[in-house]
Enzyme design. Structure first.
Site, PDB file in Angstrom:
ATOM      1  N   HIS A 205       0.796  -1.225   0.000  1.00  0.00           N
ATOM      2  CA  HIS A 205       0.000   0.000   0.000  1.00  0.00           C
ATOM      3  C   HIS A 205       0.831   1.279   0.000  1.00  0.00           C
ATOM      4  CE1 HIS A 205       0.940  -0.094   4.268  1.00  0.00           C
ATOM      5  NE2 HIS A 205       0.582   1.167   4.331  1.00  0.00           N
TER       6      HIS A 205
HETATM    7  C1  UD1 Z   1      -2.494   5.331   5.863  1.00  0.00           C
HETATM    8  C2  UD1 Z   1      -1.215   5.815   6.562  1.00  0.00           C
HETATM    9  C3  UD1 Z   1      -0.144   4.737   6.482  1.00  0.00           C
HETATM   10  C4  UD1 Z   1      -0.647   3.414   6.979  1.00  0.00           C
HETATM   11  C5  UD1 Z   1      -1.902   3.051   6.208  1.00  0.00           C
HETATM   12  C6  UD1 Z   1      -2.480   1.732   6.625  1.00  0.00           C
HETATM   13  C7  UD1 Z   1      -0.732   8.219   6.417  1.00  0.00           C
HETATM   14  C8  UD1 Z   1       0.128   9.227   5.759  1.00  0.00           C
HETATM   15  N1  UD1 Z   1      -0.677   6.989   5.903  1.00  0.00           N
HETATM   16  O1  UD1 Z   1      -2.193   5.204   4.486  1.00  0.00           O
HETATM   17  O2  UD1 Z   1       0.957   5.133   7.261  1.00  0.00           O
HETATM   18  O3  UD1 Z   1       0.341   2.438   6.805  1.00  0.00           O
HETATM   19  O4  UD1 Z   1      -2.878   4.086   6.420  1.00  0.00           O
HETATM   20  O5  UD1 Z   1      -3.566   1.404   5.839  1.00  0.00           O
HETATM   21  O6  UD1 Z   1      -1.423   8.531   7.367  1.00  0.00           O
HETATM   22  N2  UD1 Z   1      -9.630   4.615   1.663  1.00  0.00           N
HETATM   23  C9  UD1 Z   1     -10.793   3.900   1.596  1.00  0.00           C
HETATM   24  N3  UD1 Z   1     -11.376   3.533   2.786  1.00  0.00           N
HETATM   25  C10 UD1 Z   1     -10.853   3.855   3.980  1.00  0.00           C
HETATM   26  C11 UD1 Z   1      -9.670   4.609   4.020  1.00  0.00           C
HETATM   27  C12 UD1 Z   1      -9.062   4.973   2.849  1.00  0.00           C
HETATM   28  O7  UD1 Z   1     -11.288   3.588   0.535  1.00  0.00           O
HETATM   29  O8  UD1 Z   1     -11.431   3.488   5.019  1.00  0.00           O
HETATM   30  C13 UD1 Z   1      -8.949   4.995   0.394  1.00  0.00           C
HETATM   31  C14 UD1 Z   1      -9.254   6.412   0.001  1.00  0.00           C
HETATM   32  O9  UD1 Z   1      -9.459   6.461  -1.364  1.00  0.00           O
HETATM   33  C15 UD1 Z   1      -7.981   7.150   0.357  1.00  0.00           C
HETATM   34  C16 UD1 Z   1      -6.911   6.076   0.199  1.00  0.00           C
HETATM   35  O10 UD1 Z   1      -7.561   4.867   0.548  1.00  0.00           O
HETATM   36  O11 UD1 Z   1      -7.752   8.260  -0.450  1.00  0.00           O
HETATM   37  C17 UD1 Z   1      -5.710   6.297   1.071  1.00  0.00           C
HETATM   38  O12 UD1 Z   1      -6.115   6.475   2.451  1.00  0.00           O
HETATM   39  P1  UD1 Z   1      -5.205   7.379   3.435  1.00  0.00           P
HETATM   40  O13 UD1 Z   1      -5.722   7.306   4.812  1.00  0.00           O
HETATM   41  O14 UD1 Z   1      -4.995   8.714   2.828  1.00  0.00           O
HETATM   42  O15 UD1 Z   1      -3.776   6.684   3.356  1.00  0.00           O
HETATM   43  P2  UD1 Z   1      -3.370   5.139   3.412  1.00  0.00           P
HETATM   44  O16 UD1 Z   1      -2.719   4.813   2.106  1.00  0.00           O
HETATM   45  O17 UD1 Z   1      -4.463   4.271   3.886  1.00  0.00           O
END
Ligand code: UD1
Length: 376
Positions: A205
């Site tokens: 990820h």
């Molecule tokens: C975040 C953390 C990372 C951690 C990871 C675990 C930061 C900078 N990154 O990254 O350190 O290892 O979580 O998963 O805080 N999304 C969904 N559903 C959700 C959450 C997210 O669909 O419940 C999608 C959204 O499109 C979003 C993307 O995932 O834009 C990324 O989510 P985000 O929380 O920005 O970062 P992660 O890549 O999950």
């Protein structure tokens, strides 16, 4: 002592669960839980509250997704009135996600003391968003609880006073140990038609791996090669799913959902809950991942782990554990995977203090502050 605990994203939940449980044992401590809502899907958040028996949050900020600036700003905007209203004696943050840093910044500006659990880890790579979150959070924290000796060294090199640093072990391993009896009987392997020790697990990820089409294609091709020797189970993070969907047809051997028989291939599926995931990892022959927490879990479970990154902020998983940091070049992945599969597994003792009792040590430090009259 009123402690306002903050969670936001998936890797926070297994860290906060044992801490809240331990705080609740002590009448002098009133724990509150704030969930920022950085992760909001049932599969990324709700399932973990259930699996880890985390009490429902006292406050949900519902910030959702966004760019780094938007997400950080939203947490700060919505956290500030909560801190003003609750006036906690301490804000406790865990890990290195955007919610961690945003909550810490909000608290320090209101002169509220901060405890950071999992302090001091450094990858040395400032292109990683988590590295910035770690540096900023540690710089404003008053109590720095570290999981491994490198954390103490890094903090002291940055000028942090030794008196603020506490080596307490790893709360993530508290969750792993506390829930062994729950994930031990998981039916996950049966449901997927897998046999203990005869499959690999992968997770990806990190933006550096999944946001670049060439890198992601190379990783998928490497996984397909590994899957010629044994099935590869791939629970897919939403960010990675979007990237794979955008790439279009990835060829035969990679399919969504579990096959009825454990035929080799890369079996993609939605993210899975904590208990099923622990069961899957504990019984795997090999793990290929870019996660931080999984490097720690495989170390304690004695499962070989190949970290598909150029660096790790958790060097103890290499020196005392089963982890090898190998980058994302397909050639290296295939060499290292073959090597891991051809080498018998050697059980190792866990790193110092990764014994399931880190939360007790942390709460002991906090109670000592009450005894010293640090809080009114
Ligand atoms: C975040 C953390 C990372 C951690 C990871 C675990 C930061 C900078 N990154 O990254 O350190 O290892 O979580 O998963 O805080 N999304 C969904 N559903 C959700 C959450 C997210 O669909 O419940 C999608 C959204 O499109 C979003 C993307 O995932 O834009 C990324 O989510 P985000 O929380 O920005 O970062 P992660 O890549 O999950």
């Amino acid at each position: 002592m009123k402690v306002l605990n903050v969670v936001g994203a998936r890797p926070n939940f297994m860290k906060i669960a044992p801490l809240i449980r331990e705080m609740r044992k002590h009448p002098g401590i009133t724990p509150l839980l704030v969930h920022t809502g950085q992760h909001y899907d049932v599969k990324m958040a709700g399932q973990f509250f259930e699996d880890l028996q985390i009490p429902l949050p006292d406050v949900s900020l519902d910030v959702g997704s966004g760019t780094h600036a938007v997400q950080t700003a939203e947490v700060m905007k919505r956290m500030e009135p909560i801190l003003v209203r609750e006036r906690p004696d301490l804000v406790l943050v865990v890990g290195d996600v955007n919610s961690t840093m945003a909550a810490a910044l909000t608290a320090v500006k209101l002169h509220i003391p901060i405890a950071h659990v999992e302090a001091g880890l450094r990858s040395g790579d400032r292109t990683m968003p988590e590295e910035i979150n770690r540096i900023v959070t540690d710089a404003v924290s008053d109590y720095l609880f570290v999981t491994e000796e490198s954390g103490t060294r890094n903090l002291m090199a940055e000028g942090v006073a030794k008196s603020k640093i506490f080596e307490v072990g790893n709360v993530m391993i508290d969750s792993l140990e506390a829930s062994r009896r729950l994930w031990g009987p998981s039916t996950m392997l049966g449901r997927l038609g897998l046999q203990r020790g005869h499959y690999a697990v992968t997770t990806l990820h990190r933006p550096s791996n999944v946001d670049n089409v060439t890198v992601l294609k190379g990783l998928v091709q490497s996984l397909l090669e590994v899957a010629r020797r044994l099935p590869v189970i791939f629970p897919i993070h939403p960010r990675t799913k979007k990237a794979l969907e955008a790439m279009g047809d990835l060829g035969p051997g990679l399919y969504f959902g579990a096959p009825p028989t454990p035929a080799n291939g890369v079996h993609c599926m939605d993210p899975i809950g904590y208990l099923d995931f622990m069961s899957l990892v504990a019984n795997a022959r090999l793990v290929l991942t870019d996660s931080g927490g999984i490097q720690e879990e495989t170390t304690v479970l004695g499962v070989p782990c190949l970290t598909l990154r150029e660096n790790t902020e958790r060097p103890i998983t290499v020196t005392h554990g089963t982890n090898r940091v190998i980058g994302s070049s397909p050639k290296r992945i295939l060499e290292e995977a073959a090597n891991a599969l051809d080498t018998p597994i050697r059980p190792l003792p866990p790193p110092p203090l990764w014994d399931g009792h880190a939360s007790e040590r942390i709460v002991k430090v906090l109670r000592e502050q009450i005894r010293l009259g640090w809080v009114a």
